[in-house]
Structures are given as C-alpha cells and as structure tokens.
Design a protein around this motif. Structure first.
Motif, PDB file in Angstrom:
ATOM      1  N   LEU A   1       0.810  -1.220   0.000  1.00 26.12           N
ATOM      2  CA  LEU A   1       0.000   0.000   0.000  1.00 26.12           C
ATOM      3  C   LEU A   1       0.843   1.270   0.000  1.00 26.12           C
ATOM      4  N   THR A   2       2.168   1.120  -0.111  1.00 27.95           N
ATOM      5  CA  THR A   2       3.097   2.250  -0.096  1.00 27.95           C
ATOM      6  C   THR A   2       3.658   2.460  -1.497  1.00 27.95           C
ATOM      7  N   TYR A   3       3.654   3.704  -1.961  1.00 28.50           N
ATOM      8  CA  TYR A   3       4.098   4.030  -3.324  1.00 28.50           C
ATOM      9  C   TYR A   3       5.036   5.225  -3.296  1.00 28.50           C
ATOM     10  N   MET A   4       5.861   5.313  -4.327  1.00 25.69           N
ATOM     11  CA  MET A   4       6.678   6.503  -4.531  1.00 25.69           C
ATOM     12  C   MET A   4       5.972   7.339  -5.588  1.00 25.69           C
ATOM     13  N   MET A   5       5.855   8.626  -5.333  1.00 20.26           N
ATOM     14  CA  MET A   5       5.163   9.528  -6.250  1.00 20.26           C
ATOM     15  C   MET A   5       5.978   9.663  -7.531  1.00 20.26           C
TER      16      MET A   5
END
Length: 78
Positions: free
Chosen positions: A9-13
């Motif tokens: 659920l964690t992303y890099m923009m």
C-alpha cells in the motif's frame, strides 16, 4: 519483520501520479505532492474509497491491515 501488506500500500510519487493527483492535492492535509515523495493508499473521512495521501499523514493499523488518515484513525479509536 515488516508487514508485506503495508509495503503493498506504499508508493513513490512518480510523474504520472503527480500529474493526476496534484490538481486536488493531498486529501488529508491539502498540500501538493512532490516527485519522489512516499505516499500510501489510506482510508479517511472523505467520500469514496481509499486515496493516496502523504505517508506522514497516515497511521498503519496492523489489526485491519490498512492505512488510515491520522484524524480519522484518532476518531475511530476505542
């Protein structure tokens, strides 16, 4: 050991997300996103489903296996 659900659920923009989301900004704090920033998919007090917000505006709930906006999480805490 890190929870694998948290990592999913964690992303890099990236540039595509930045162009799509920056018109409205972060639903949790209202600030604009920046390229390379870490964001998470979180539930909050807004209408609709989970949205991408700044990681520092989110709280991980290991019981439900999801992120919540800080204010929303504080209001639902027992």
């Amino acid at each position: 050991m890190a929870d694998p659900a948290r990592k999913k659920l964690t992303y890099m923009m990236d540039l595509e997300k930045l162009n799509t989301l920056n018109a409205e900004g972060c639903p949790a704090c209202g600030h604009k996103f920046t390229l390379g920033e870490t964001v998470v998919l979180a539930c909050g007090a807004w209408e609709g489903g989970p949205k991408l917000i700044h990681e520092n505006e989110a709280v991980w709930d290991s019981r439900s296996g999801s992120f919540f906006e800080r204010a929303c999480y504080a209001s639902r805490k027992d």
